[in-house]
Design an enzyme around this catalytic site. Structure first.
Site, PDB file in Angstrom:
ATOM      1  N   GLU A 156      -4.365   4.097  58.496  1.00  0.00           N
ATOM      2  CA  GLU A 156      -3.676   3.035  59.196  1.00  0.00           C
ATOM      3  C   GLU A 156      -4.574   1.492  59.206  1.00  0.00           C
ATOM      4  OE1 GLU A 156      -3.482   6.109  59.663  1.00  0.00           O
ATOM      5  OE2 GLU A 156      -1.238   6.563  59.217  1.00  0.00           O
TER       6      GLU A 156
ATOM      7  N   PHE B 267      -3.408   4.293  66.867  1.00  0.00           N
ATOM      8  CA  PHE B 267      -4.779   4.367  67.577  1.00  0.00           C
ATOM      9  C   PHE B 267      -5.659   4.303  66.177  1.00  0.00           C
ATOM     10  CE2 PHE B 267      -2.463   6.970  70.803  1.00  0.00           C
ATOM     11  CZ  PHE B 267      -2.752   6.054  71.666  1.00  0.00           C
TER      12      PHE B 267
ATOM     13  N   HIS C 211       3.853  11.649  67.367  1.00  0.00           N
ATOM     14  CA  HIS C 211       5.068  10.837  66.533  1.00  0.00           C
ATOM     15  C   HIS C 211       5.978  10.282  67.483  1.00  0.00           C
ATOM     16  CE1 HIS C 211       3.515  13.485  63.396  1.00  0.00           C
ATOM     17  NE2 HIS C 211       4.469  13.023  62.519  1.00  0.00           N
TER      18      HIS C 211
END
Lengths: 366, 325
Positions: free
Chosen positions: B60, B88, B129
């Protein structure tokens, strides 16, 4: 213990593949003719000129900082070959994503000196990069520039440009996840990026041996499936040759490369209270100062009749003069206002900033 | 007009802008051949090619950094974070980097990036999630944060987000993806960012909310109507910047308000709305402004989520406290 799986074998093979490339030794002699880059006499002189100029800039910056006339500053002496010879291998259309010690590359890529001083002083105009100068301002978070470089490089590839993104971090930066993510992304996209690690032995105080079990930092390229090389980072010719080749590969569509330059910062981490005697010995300092990039390059050029004391003094005088002028220009920058900062948060101010703009306008007009 | 679910409206918006603007790029984990784990990018790679719609490695922070670099090269990236709980991993690239680029560069560079991501609870996912982390984004200077509650809004807001020249976090409540269909024009239209929508008019109480809680609030309003209360429901649609004008106009009209969010209570969007009301309309109030939120725990193990998540009964309970104060 006798190994049944031979898991160490690949590692041992990899570790043997990363010798340090050196072209110019400490005595100013060419020791690897085959790797010698094709630089003209004028180019060699220009590279020397930049190294001398930057050493003076570092000395002046430190003293200006001590006088309170500069703010945040990360000394560069010792790293001139790593910084300037890699930048010297670039073209203007290449894009530099620097760490905080990499201000010299920005200057030689076109950032006006007074803006570097404004950056140091914490004035936003220092970061207003002039149009056509392809750089970001220095990154403060260690490693963030690596993932961004992958994006710049992919963008260049998509735009069909024959240019590269080059980014710098230090030995400590190789421990960050972004270091690997950046290389891995660029590798997966075969994007034209050059990742430089200036291994100056210490991340503030932590020695490189405590950063990683890896014998070299260059070998980390292997995990990303990209070429990696370790070079003598005090040797401008080796740094130039490695960067030039990495650039050639990149613009030929062969993807990114990692270059580890073995170097040393003579000064403290930054001018904000770091004391290197807490973590480095005088012996180690001496050992590295003997490898000085300016000393060896000066010898090399003098032997070729391309450099002289007179020439050097000329550069020093010019540097001092230009630094003085740049400080004057930085002094003339308008006082920084909170309202200026409020107005550059978004293209259009949302309601909260509009209200806060009014409040600070009133405060600042008092 | 076509009947669309929210996910179809989102795909439609992406397709529209991929057609309109050759600089838009859609990328993320599994968004290519697979069309995204929720199928938000279904068929887009086939239609626009791998240059425009592509899979990234699974990282990410890398996706965030890639977006920044592409924006610096003149592209208009539309990355997907597969689930917003994974943000995060991308906090530096979003909150430390892209949100600050315009500011850091003194206005020289800008980041026309729309980070799309599913979030929100109620569908029994594994951990990380379902979290409602929009408050973290709303607290970050330099970001706009959009949360649509209907298919129609989703398309119009997403088109505005993509065309915006600053970074937008576009959060899609995953329970709403296929919750219902509604009429969505096939042609393009935009809904301005920073504008709330009065989803139901009323005169006794304002419920200020966003995302999936809009629907719980509307249900509560219908129930309360049976008891003789006229309840207004304001859908914020954009939680940063807030549309204080619409919020205040509603509160001044009704004199009573509650704020409903799915996220935990502490330091969230609802608290910010309450503060804005206090600062701007306290003399119009007949009662304290109360909040309906989840409790301040980590998002629950899924067997507890039906109680943990605020629902219309919780909304009614708090609404009545304020109505009868």
């Amino acid at each position: 213990m006798a190994s049944k799986t031979d898991a160490r074998k690949a590692l041992e093979i990899v570790e043997e593949q990363f010798p340090t490339l050196q072209i110019l030794n400490e005595d100013g002699e060419i020791v690897n003719k085959a790797a010698m880059p094709a630089l003209t006499d004028e180019q060699l002189q220009e590279l020397m000129r930049r190294m001398v100029y930057t050493r003076i800039l570092d000395q002046r910056s430190i003293s200006l900082n001590r006088q309170g006339r500069l703010g945040f500053y990360a000394p560069t002496a010792g790293q001139e070959a790593s910084q300037l010879a890699s930048q010297f291998a670039l073209e203007k259309e290449d894009f530099i994503l620097p760490g905080y010690r990499d201000v010299p590359q920005l200057i030689w890529h076109g950032l006006p000196l007074y803006q570097a001083f404004l950056f140091s002083r914490g004035h936003f105009q220092g970061n207003q990069i002039p149009d056509g100068v392809n750089v970001l301002s220095p990154q403060i978070i260690i490693g963030a520039q690596y993932v961004q470089a992958a994006g710049v490089a992919l963008g260049m590839k998509k735009n069909g440009k024959k240019s590269v993104a080059i980014t710098y971090t230090g030995d400590g930066g190789t421990s960050q996840g972004d270091f690997y993510e950046g290389m891995n992304f660029a590798g997966a996209f075969k994007a034209p990026a050059i990742f430089v690690v200036q291994n100056n032995r210490f991340a503030i105080s932590t020695p490189v041996a405590k950063q990683s079990a890896a014998k070299t930092l260059a070998q980390k390229a292997v995990a990303a499936g990209i070429p990696g090389i370790q070079v003598d980072g005090m040797d401008p010719l080796a740094v130039y040759a490695a960067t030039h080749e990495a650039r050639e590969r990149a613009i030929n569509g062969e993807g990114p490369s990692l270059i580890e330059t073995l170097t040393y910062r003579y000064g403290p981490h930054t001018m904000s209270g770091d004391d290197p005697t807490r973590y480095r010995t005088a012996e180690l300092d001496n050992e590295w100062e003997k490898k000085d990039p300016l000393v060896r390059f000066r010898k090399f050029l003098e032997n070729k009749g391309l450099w002289s004391e007179a020439k050097e003094n000329e550069v020093i005088e010019q540097a001092k003069e230009e630094i003085k002028e740049a400080i004057k220009k930085a002094d003339a920058a308008p006082k920084q206002k909170v309202t200026d900062l409020i107005s550059i948060m978004f293209e259009e101010m949302p309601y909260n900033l509009k209200e806060q703009y009014e409040i600070y306008q009133a405060k600042e007009s008092k | 007009m076509a009947q669309m679910t929210m996910i179809q409206a989102i795909t439609d918006a992406l397709r529209t802008e991929l057609k309109n603007d050759p600089n838009t790029l859609v990328f993320g984990e599994d968004v290519g051949v697979n069309g995204g784990v929720f199928r938000a990018t279904e068929g887009l790679q086939k239609e626009f090619g791998e240059e425009r719609v592509f899979d990234t490695p699974l990282a990410e922070s890398g996706i965030g950094g890639l977006s920044i670099g592409l924006a610096l090269q003149g592209f208009r990236p539309i990355p997907e974070i597969q689930f917003f709980g994974f943000v995060f991993e991308a906090m530096d690239s979003i909150a430390g980097q892209m949100s600050r680029m315009r500011y850091r560069s003194g206005g020289h560079y800008h980041m026309p990036i729309t980070v799309r991501s599913p979030f929100g609870g109620g569908v029994h996912t594994p951990e990380l999630h379902s979290d409602s982390l929009e408050g973290l984004m709303a607290q970050t200077p330099g970001l706009k944060v959009v949360v649509p509650s209907t298919p129609y809004d989703a398309k119009g807001l997403l088109l505005s987000a993509i065309r915006d020249n600053d970074p937008v976090i576009f959060l899609e409540h995953l329970k709403l993806y296929r919750a219902f269909r509604e009429e969505v024009p096939e042609e393009e239209y935009t809904i301005p960012l920073g504008k709330a929508d009065v989803k139901r008019e009323g005169s006794d109480l304002s419920i200020i909310t966003y995302g999936a809680m809009v629907h719980e609030s509307l249900k509560a309003a219908t129930e309360l109507e049976k008891e003789g209360y006229s309840v207004e429901v304001v859908d914020l649609r954009t939680i940063s910047p807030l549309d204080v004008e619409t919020i205040i106009a509603s509160v001044e009209k009704t004199g009573r308000a509650i704020v409903v969010q799915e996220a935990q209570k502490q330091a969230g969007v609802a608290a910010n709305v309450v503060a804005e009301i206090n600062e701007r309309a306290i003399l119009s109030l007949e009662a304290p402004v109360l909040r309906v939120t989840a409790p301040d725990t980590v998002y629950p193990f899924s067997q507890a989520e039906s109680v943990w998540l605020p629902n219309y009964k919780d909304v009614m309970e708090t609404a009545k406290k304020v109505l009868t104060f």
